[in-house]
Scaffold this active site. Structure first.
Site, PDB file in Angstrom:
ATOM      1  N   CYS A  28       0.699  -1.372  -0.007  1.00  0.00           N
ATOM      2  CA  CYS A  28       0.028   0.051  -0.005  1.00  0.00           C
ATOM      3  C   CYS A  28       0.811   1.355  -0.205  1.00  0.00           C
ATOM      4  O   CYS A  28       1.684   1.501  -1.006  1.00  0.00           O
ATOM      5  CB  CYS A  28      -0.888  -0.092   1.226  1.00  0.00           C
ATOM      6  SG  CYS A  28      -2.330   1.112   1.051  1.00  0.00           S
ATOM      7  N   ARG A  55      -2.111   6.948  -6.457  1.00  0.00           N
ATOM      8  CA  ARG A  55      -2.668   6.975  -5.276  1.00  0.00           C
ATOM      9  C   ARG A  55      -4.321   7.062  -5.206  1.00  0.00           C
ATOM     10  O   ARG A  55      -4.879   7.698  -6.123  1.00  0.00           O
ATOM     11  CB  ARG A  55      -1.896   8.302  -4.230  1.00  0.00           C
ATOM     12  CG  ARG A  55      -0.599   7.924  -4.125  1.00  0.00           C
ATOM     13  CD  ARG A  55      -0.102   9.125  -3.066  1.00  0.00           C
ATOM     14  NE  ARG A  55      -0.822   8.757  -1.913  1.00  0.00           N
ATOM     15  CZ  ARG A  55      -0.401   9.565  -0.781  1.00  0.00           C
ATOM     16  NH1 ARG A  55       0.432  10.805  -0.804  1.00  0.00           N
ATOM     17  NH2 ARG A  55      -0.870   9.224   0.542  1.00  0.00           N
ATOM     18  N   ILE A  84      -7.340  -1.029   0.912  1.00  0.00           N
ATOM     19  CA  ILE A  84      -7.863   0.303   1.710  1.00  0.00           C
ATOM     20  C   ILE A  84      -7.364   1.526   1.083  1.00  0.00           C
ATOM     21  O   ILE A  84      -6.107   1.746   1.269  1.00  0.00           O
ATOM     22  CB  ILE A  84      -7.583   0.006   3.317  1.00  0.00           C
ATOM     23  CG1 ILE A  84      -8.094  -1.122   3.846  1.00  0.00           C
ATOM     24  CG2 ILE A  84      -8.088   1.313   3.828  1.00  0.00           C
ATOM     25  CD1 ILE A  84      -7.417  -1.376   5.099  1.00  0.00           C
ATOM     26  N   ARG A  85      -8.178   2.348   0.432  1.00  0.00           N
ATOM     27  CA  ARG A  85      -7.564   3.415  -0.253  1.00  0.00           C
ATOM     28  C   ARG A  85      -6.129   3.128  -1.241  1.00  0.00           C
ATOM     29  O   ARG A  85      -5.250   3.877  -1.040  1.00  0.00           O
ATOM     30  CB  ARG A  85      -7.279   4.604   0.612  1.00  0.00           C
ATOM     31  CG  ARG A  85      -8.741   5.028   1.488  1.00  0.00           C
ATOM     32  CD  ARG A  85      -8.275   5.842   2.738  1.00  0.00           C
ATOM     33  NE  ARG A  85      -7.154   6.913   2.326  1.00  0.00           N
ATOM     34  CZ  ARG A  85      -7.629   8.175   1.804  1.00  0.00           C
ATOM     35  NH1 ARG A  85      -8.922   8.534   1.744  1.00  0.00           N
ATOM     36  NH2 ARG A  85      -6.569   9.032   1.613  1.00  0.00           N
ATOM     37  N   HIS A 120      -3.471  -5.339   1.498  1.00  0.00           N
ATOM     38  CA  HIS A 120      -2.696  -5.521   2.916  1.00  0.00           C
ATOM     39  C   HIS A 120      -2.906  -7.034   3.264  1.00  0.00           C
ATOM     40  O   HIS A 120      -3.583  -7.364   3.904  1.00  0.00           O
ATOM     41  CB  HIS A 120      -3.532  -4.552   4.043  1.00  0.00           C
ATOM     42  CG  HIS A 120      -3.219  -3.022   3.764  1.00  0.00           C
ATOM     43  ND1 HIS A 120      -2.398  -2.595   4.651  1.00  0.00           N
ATOM     44  CD2 HIS A 120      -3.902  -2.115   3.205  1.00  0.00           C
ATOM     45  CE1 HIS A 120      -2.373  -1.078   4.347  1.00  0.00           C
ATOM     46  NE2 HIS A 120      -3.356  -0.928   3.416  1.00  0.00           N
ATOM     47  N   GLU A 122      -1.316  -8.411   5.623  1.00  0.00           N
ATOM     48  CA  GLU A 122      -1.331  -8.512   7.176  1.00  0.00           C
ATOM     49  C   GLU A 122      -2.436  -8.774   7.879  1.00  0.00           C
ATOM     50  O   GLU A 122      -2.772  -9.025   9.207  1.00  0.00           O
ATOM     51  CB  GLU A 122      -0.219  -7.590   7.591  1.00  0.00           C
ATOM     52  CG  GLU A 122      -0.965  -6.069   7.801  1.00  0.00           C
ATOM     53  CD  GLU A 122      -1.102  -5.238   6.788  1.00  0.00           C
ATOM     54  OE1 GLU A 122      -0.774  -5.827   5.316  1.00  0.00           O
ATOM     55  OE2 GLU A 122      -1.221  -4.185   6.676  1.00  0.00           O
TER      56      GLU A 122
END
Lengths: 146, 281
Positions: A28, A55, A84-85, A120, A122
């Protein structure tokens, strides 16, 4: 993130170590920091991997989603990828392998010892991407001592 | 993702850009900073939507906005315009004196304030994805944030050592659901991130709160009520990032030397009606 890396003198050593073969994985924002440049923004980056990222390209928080992402190098089972974004990869140089795409844009890439993911890993229990990175690190180490 | 970062209150696009340049991980859009709400009085509502839109257009970092406690329609509007997080905040005038927003119904995450563990767990039960201490917003006085952070951390520590059979009674005393109480007892932490808010005015304040267990910092009036916002913003980011290194915190504190920290208030001299932290339980 890049501001703090520069302010506290971490940017130069990171670039140097990466050039010498240290395995690096940016997720990210981390991928944005590792990229060569950022589309439409004059934001500084570490230029560890030859990609241009955009972005927030999948939308704001409300557009965040977990998608089943096919990543062939991780096996036939799709990977639960949490965006996420998230940024996407707008351009990839000739040395860059695009290992997964979403909506026609690269979201997981590798160039030598550097990998980047828009999502992500994680945040889910699936550890295949972590295993992939550990294997990459081990092969780097083996190559170095050989 | 916001962990270890600083979230700054801003009232317009220009301030949002200053915050982003200083290294803020997100900005909080609001109509007036708490110190001004305190001074000017009146009803404090969700921010002007045009201002929020301008702020969203001006920065690439996440934009949060405040809704009044219990005002789910304000929260719906904020989600619809596209803000990334909603802060259901005691800094605004409460819309409901009894109930908070059912945050589970929303697609975007919420942050809520708390003074102790019970309050934190009730907000989490309603769906909050982040808890922050309430502190006493707009006071420039860290004492309440310290009190709240210690209360939350002590509450967690206590749960980790009591025998399991006591947890039902603990849940009753805390006024929080048993499942969440059990989870906190097992993990020794909240199931969501815990930030500090309310009264941070200097880099050392931020370092103090991080060392007391905050996972990130909200700065309200502390930046744009100081004489040199850009300096304060950067110094507070530096001190938050390196909170356990007194050398860097000293250097951050040096950056703002002579730069005029906001004037603070003695909480003990505020009347009950002037306290924001007692709104919403």
């Amino acid at each position: 993130m890049i501001k703090l890396l520069e302010r506290f003198g971490l940017a130069a050593p990171l670039k140097e170590r990466t050039r010498k073969g240290m395995p690096v994985w940016g997720t990210c924002m981390g991928m944005i920091v590792a990229a060569r440049d950022v589309a439409d923004l004059s934001q500084p980056t570490l230029d560890l991997i030859d990609i241009t990222v955009r972005r927030n390209s999948f939308g704001r928080q409300i557009a965040s989603a977990e998608v089943d992402l096919p990543i062939p190098v991780l096996g036939p089972q799709p990977f639960p990828a949490v965006f996420i974004r998230a940024p996407w990869i707008e351009r990839a140089g000739p040395g860059v392998e695009i290992l997964a795409s979403r909506d026609g844009h690269g979201v997981f890439v590798r160039q030598g010892n550097v990998i980047g993911s828009s999502f992500h890993p994680e945040l889910t229990q699936d550890d295949r991407l972590h295993a992939y990175f550990v294997a990459l690190a081990a092969s780097q180490k083996a190559a170095k001592s050989a | 993702m916001l962990k270890g970062g600083v979230i700054m209150d801003v009232t317009d696009a220009k301030q949002a850009v200053i915050a982003q340049e200083a290294g803020a991980v997100a900005v909080m859009a609001l109509e007036r900073v708490p110190a001004d709400i305190r001074k000017e009085g009146g009803v404090a509502r969700m921010s002007d939507l045009k201002k929020i839109q301008e702020i969203m257009d001006a920065v690439t970092i996440p934009v949060m906005a405040k809704a009044r406690i219990g005002h789910f329609a304000e929260a719906q509007v904020l989600q619809t315009i596209g803000v990334d997080w909603v802060d259901e905040s005691e800094v605004l005038t409460p819309a409901d004196e009894k109930y908070h927003i059912d945050k589970e119904k929303f697609a975007i995450p919420f942050v809520c304030g708390a003074r102790d563990l019970g309050e934190a767990l009730r907000r989490i039960a309603e769906g909050a994805a982040m808890i922050r201490s309430k502190g006493e917003a707009g006071s420039g006085n860290i004492v309440e944030a310290v009190r709240h952070m210690r209360a939350i951390r002590d509450g967690i520590a206590e749960l980790t050592v009591v025998p399991r059979e006591e947890l039902v009674a603990r849940a009753r005393d805390l006024g929080a659901p048993l499942e969440i109480v059990r989870e906190v007892a097992e993990k020794g932490r909240l199931p969501v991130v815990l930030f500090c808010a309310g009264g941070v005015a200097t880099p050392a304040d931020a370092a103090l709160m991080m060392q007391l267990g905050a996972e990130g910092i909200f700065v309200g009036s502390g930046i744009f009520k100081s004489e040199h916002p850009a300096k304060f913003a950067k110094a507070i980011v530096d001190a938050t990032t390196h909170f356990s290194d007194p050398q860097i915190v000293m250097e951050a504190q040096m950056q703002i030397a002579g730069a005029g920290a906001m004037h603070g208030l003695d909480i003990r001299q505020l009347s009950q009606e002037q306290l924001m932290s007692v709104r919403g339980t």
